[in-house]
Design a protein around this motif. Structure first.
Motif, PDB file in Angstrom:
ATOM      1  N   PRO A 331       0.833  -1.207   0.000  1.00  0.00           N
ATOM      2  CA  PRO A 331       0.000   0.000   0.000  1.00  0.00           C
ATOM      3  C   PRO A 331       0.866   1.255   0.000  1.00  0.00           C
ATOM      4  O   PRO A 331       2.029   1.230   0.432  1.00  0.00           O
ATOM      5  CB  PRO A 331      -0.786  -0.114   1.313  1.00  0.00           C
ATOM      6  CG  PRO A 331      -0.686  -1.543   1.720  1.00  0.00           C
ATOM      7  CD  PRO A 331       0.647  -2.020   1.212  1.00  0.00           C
ATOM      8  N   THR A 332       0.336   2.346  -0.502  1.00  0.00           N
ATOM      9  CA  THR A 332       0.977   3.649  -0.343  1.00  0.00           C
ATOM     10  C   THR A 332       0.352   4.322   0.869  1.00  0.00           C
ATOM     11  O   THR A 332      -0.868   4.319   1.040  1.00  0.00           O
ATOM     12  CB  THR A 332       0.793   4.522  -1.594  1.00  0.00           C
ATOM     13  OG1 THR A 332      -0.588   4.555  -1.963  1.00  0.00           O
ATOM     14  CG2 THR A 332       1.613   3.975  -2.752  1.00  0.00           C
ATOM     15  N   LEU A 333       1.190   4.896   1.712  1.00  0.00           N
ATOM     16  CA  LEU A 333       0.764   5.448   2.994  1.00  0.00           C
ATOM     17  C   LEU A 333       0.959   6.960   2.972  1.00  0.00           C
ATOM     18  O   LEU A 333       2.085   7.444   2.936  1.00  0.00           O
ATOM     19  CB  LEU A 333       1.598   4.838   4.125  1.00  0.00           C
ATOM     20  CG  LEU A 333       1.740   3.303   4.132  1.00  0.00           C
ATOM     21  CD1 LEU A 333       2.731   2.870   5.213  1.00  0.00           C
ATOM     22  CD2 LEU A 333       0.387   2.629   4.321  1.00  0.00           C
ATOM     23  N   TYR A 334      -0.123   7.700   2.959  1.00  0.00           N
ATOM     24  CA  TYR A 334       0.011   9.162   2.917  1.00  0.00           C
ATOM     25  C   TYR A 334      -1.157   9.825   3.635  1.00  0.00           C
ATOM     26  O   TYR A 334      -2.274   9.305   3.648  1.00  0.00           O
ATOM     27  CB  TYR A 334       0.098   9.651   1.468  1.00  0.00           C
ATOM     28  CG  TYR A 334      -1.208   9.594   0.704  1.00  0.00           C
ATOM     29  CD1 TYR A 334      -1.960  10.747   0.482  1.00  0.00           C
ATOM     30  CD2 TYR A 334      -1.712   8.395   0.212  1.00  0.00           C
ATOM     31  CE1 TYR A 334      -3.162  10.699  -0.213  1.00  0.00           C
ATOM     32  CE2 TYR A 334      -2.903   8.333  -0.484  1.00  0.00           C
ATOM     33  CZ  TYR A 334      -3.632   9.489  -0.694  1.00  0.00           C
ATOM     34  OH  TYR A 334      -4.839   9.424  -1.370  1.00  0.00           O
ATOM     35  N   TRP A 335      -0.881  10.965   4.224  1.00  0.00           N
ATOM     36  CA  TRP A 335      -1.905  11.753   4.909  1.00  0.00           C
ATOM     37  C   TRP A 335      -2.381  12.935   4.075  1.00  0.00           C
ATOM     38  O   TRP A 335      -3.451  13.484   4.338  1.00  0.00           O
ATOM     39  CB  TRP A 335      -1.366  12.284   6.243  1.00  0.00           C
ATOM     40  CG  TRP A 335      -1.478  11.354   7.406  1.00  0.00           C
ATOM     41  CD1 TRP A 335      -0.476  10.925   8.219  1.00  0.00           C
ATOM     42  CD2 TRP A 335      -2.675  10.764   7.927  1.00  0.00           C
ATOM     43  NE1 TRP A 335      -0.969  10.092   9.204  1.00  0.00           N
ATOM     44  CE2 TRP A 335      -2.309   9.978   9.053  1.00  0.00           C
ATOM     45  CE3 TRP A 335      -4.025  10.812   7.558  1.00  0.00           C
ATOM     46  CZ2 TRP A 335      -3.239   9.256   9.814  1.00  0.00           C
ATOM     47  CZ3 TRP A 335      -4.955  10.096   8.303  1.00  0.00           C
ATOM     48  CH2 TRP A 335      -4.559   9.328   9.413  1.00  0.00           C
ATOM     49  N   ASN A 336      -1.558  13.359   3.120  1.00  0.00           N
ATOM     50  CA  ASN A 336      -1.926  14.547   2.343  1.00  0.00           C
ATOM     51  C   ASN A 336      -1.101  14.577   1.071  1.00  0.00           C
ATOM     52  O   ASN A 336      -0.051  13.937   0.957  1.00  0.00           O
ATOM     53  CB  ASN A 336      -1.721  15.840   3.127  1.00  0.00           C
ATOM     54  CG  ASN A 336      -0.508  15.902   4.034  1.00  0.00           C
ATOM     55  OD1 ASN A 336      -0.466  16.727   4.940  1.00  0.00           O
ATOM     56  ND2 ASN A 336       0.491  15.071   3.816  1.00  0.00           N
ATOM     57  N   ASN A 337      -1.608  15.310   0.086  1.00  0.00           N
ATOM     58  CA  ASN A 337      -0.851  15.584  -1.134  1.00  0.00           C
ATOM     59  C   ASN A 337      -1.363  16.892  -1.715  1.00  0.00           C
ATOM     60  O   ASN A 337      -2.105  17.629  -1.053  1.00  0.00           O
ATOM     61  CB  ASN A 337      -0.927  14.409  -2.121  1.00  0.00           C
ATOM     62  CG  ASN A 337      -2.323  14.112  -2.611  1.00  0.00           C
ATOM     63  OD1 ASN A 337      -3.185  15.002  -2.711  1.00  0.00           O
ATOM     64  ND2 ASN A 337      -2.592  12.846  -2.932  1.00  0.00           N
ATOM     65  N   HIS A 338      -0.984  17.175  -2.949  1.00  0.00           N
ATOM     66  CA  HIS A 338      -1.310  18.473  -3.546  1.00  0.00           C
ATOM     67  C   HIS A 338      -2.796  18.626  -3.868  1.00  0.00           C
ATOM     68  O   HIS A 338      -3.234  19.719  -4.230  1.00  0.00           O
ATOM     69  CB  HIS A 338      -0.496  18.665  -4.826  1.00  0.00           C
ATOM     70  CG  HIS A 338      -0.809  17.658  -5.886  1.00  0.00           C
ATOM     71  ND1 HIS A 338      -0.440  16.328  -5.780  1.00  0.00           N
ATOM     72  CD2 HIS A 338      -1.479  17.762  -7.064  1.00  0.00           C
ATOM     73  CE1 HIS A 338      -0.854  15.674  -6.845  1.00  0.00           C
ATOM     74  NE2 HIS A 338      -1.489  16.523  -7.640  1.00  0.00           N
TER      75      HIS A 338
END
Length: 562
Positions: A331-338
């Motif tokens: 999985p890709t783990l992220y809380w925020n992006n553009h």
């Protein structure tokens, strides 16, 4: 699963215009990024992801490409890119580029020729359709940027062209083999330059349904309606994707491909990342997030109403993805992006800014998967606060404002909501120090508003800072059992996020309090070693005590001194 360099990485997303300005014009640039590679190395980053740097009119901040083979002059030169590639590799790191393959700018020579000459071969590089029987648009499909997906031929012809996003960003015709080859050629050019991978923007939209289809509505009129069923995840996407990726990997087998599959559920994520299919190595879905809309105001549009996290729903989304991908991909783990508000603003607690940032990071980044850190997140960077509606650059904002005003909301209240939730408020300049414009530039930045005062220089010197906690967290991520362990969701109340990482030999429990209330938890084993803790969290045998927004990582493993 076979091992590749990208199986053990931490990605750092850089919005080039907002990262670091080296030439004093208020716009971040490629040399500015190069200058900060040592900072990123020190943080623990292994891979840099750059949002588009190609030549562009900047209608959509680089996602409207007018020349894939040129660097946008506002960001630098091809020589600057070559230097960046060299410096990144010298630091033992990797570099991936955003790759826009669903659409181009209307200023791209292909579209310009398609408009100038309906008989040109480039006419078939785009999607054209005759008017409906009544002379209007071919169907009632809605654009993600508002209004219809159809606009009239700029040259005055009868036909309409298709644009899923802004009308100045016409969609490419992927049924045309020449388009497929042209995009493979572009990708090959950049991989030959030395980049290590591609983030495929909006690839799920490459195939479209029959344009004669109308979306049924109660009114029966032609009001545009957004519906993924007509232009997302259609079967032909897999063939287009396979052919594109297979061609790249035939010559460059270690090229990393991560796809933006924004609306993909866990089963689609499996379909796009199954080993041996030559599709994506990983995908990024937006379906990990869960907002609590129980307190929405029904008297006006919910589009930009701030919401807290629904922790239970978020846990359900997380375990669904982890279970589906356990034997397939990471999985890709992220809380925020553009494309969204910053996590510190969206889900953080203003009364516990440092603790909440650390707890959220702990809850996510030690899971099985690849961390993707959005620039400035490691500082607890919050959304900037604009003073003008025009700063949001979004044609859907006036509709929201009109709805909120009709419900009696004042403009200050509306601006507060927008600044808390809008993606453009999350694209503010990186804050390097306490000087004017936070060291991003000595010129007024391209995006400017009120900011909080955190900055990299202060946090590097503060042992208890969010920055230094991220460093510790990423160091822990590179150790067993986090390198190869499986994710096991543990039971807990709706304020806690608790899970186990187990690689068959070693295990660790991650216990995070995502609330401002004291919490207690009983471990599934007697804790022997605290691997990481913050916010006053502590463990005695199996009992964990968690003050507001604290977290702890505990292992039953006995630590033996060398």
């Amino acid at each position: 699963m076979s091992k590749h360099w990208y199986d053990q990485q931490t990605i750092y997303q850089i919005y080039p215009k907002s990262f670091n300005d080296s030439n004093h014009d208020g716009i971040g640039d490629i040399p500015g990024i190069t200058a900060k590679v040592p900072y990123l190395k020190q943080l623990g980053v292994t891979t840099l992801w750059l949002n588009p740097i190609y030549q562009s009119p900047q209608v959509d901040n680089g996602y409207d490409v007018s020349d894939y083979y040129q660097v946008d002059p506002s960001l630098g030169t091809m020589a600057d890119v070559e230097t960046l590639i060299k410096v990144v590799h010298e630091h033992g790191m990797h570099l991936i580029f955003d790759f826009v393959l669903n659409h181009t700018s209307d200023q791209h020579p292909w579209f310009q020729q398609a408009v100038a000459d309906p008989h040109s071969k480039y006419r078939d590089y785009y999607l054209w359709q005759d008017p409906a029987a009544d002379g209007g648009r071919p169907n009632n499909w809605g654009s993600f940027f508002g209004g219809s997906v159809w606009d009239k031929d700029p040259a005055g012809g009868d036909q309409y062209y298709f644009h899923l996003f802004d009308k100045r960003m016409p969609d490419l015709n992927w049924t045309n083999p020449a388009v497929q080859q042209a995009m493979r050629d572009v990708a090959e050019f950049w991989v030959e330059k030395g980049i290590d991978g591609l983030r495929l923007d909006a690839f799920i939209h490459l195939a479209k349904a029959d344009f004669r289809q109308m979306y049924p509505s109660q009114s029966g009129d032609s009001t545009p309606i957004i519906s993924d069923m007509f232009y997302a995840h259609l079967p032909k996407v897999h063939q287009y994707l396979h052919d594109f990726v297979a061609a790249i990997k035939a010559n460059h087998p270690e090229t990393y491909i991560v796809g933006e599959a924004s609306s993909a559920d866990p089963h689609l994520m499996v379909d796009y990342t199954t080993p041996g299919t030559d599709e994506c190595d990983q995908v990024i879905t937006f379906r990990t997030f869960a907002d609590d809309n129980s307190n929405d105001d029904p008297s006006f549009s919910d589009m930009f109403q701030p919401r807290p996290m629904d922790v239970t729903a978020y846990k359900q989304h997380t375990v669904g993805i982890q279970a589906a991908l356990a034997d397939t991909s990471l999985p890709t783990l992220y809380w925020n992006n553009h494309d969204m508000a910053r996590v510190a603003t969206r889900y953080g607690d203003a009364n516990y800014p440092k603790q909440s940032a650390k707890a959220l990071a702990t809850a996510l980044y030690l899971q099985r998967g690849t961390p993707i850190i959005y620039y400035g997140e490691e500082l607890g960077l919050t959304n900037i606060r604009y003073q003008k509606l025009a700063d949001f650059e979004d044609q859907t904002v006036p509709t929201f404002v009109k709805s909120a005003q009709a419900a009696g909301k004042t403009m200050p209240e509306i601006m507060t909501m927008l600044n808390k939730t809008h993606k453009m408020a999350g694209r503010g300049p990186m804050q390097w120090d306490s000087s004017t414009y936070h060291g991003f530039s000595d010129h007024l930045p391209w995006k400017h508003g009120q900011t909080d005062q955190m900055n990299a220089a202060d946090e590097i010197d503060d042992e208890d800072s969010i920055y230094n906690y991220y460093r510790q967290l990423l160091q822990l991520k590179r150790q067993a059992p986090f390198t190869d362990g499986q994710f096991i969701m543990l039971g807990s109340n709706d304020q806690l996020f608790t899970y186990l990482i187990d690689d068959g030999t070693e295990q660790a429990a991650i216990i995070c309090n995502l609330s401002s209330e004291m919490q207690y938890y009983t471990l599934p084993f007697a804790g022997d070693a605290t691997l990481l803790a913050q916010g006053g969290a502590s463990c005695t045998e199996r009992q964990v005590t968690l003050p507001a927004w604290s977290s702890i990582v505990v292992s039953p493993r006995t630590t033996v001194s060398a």
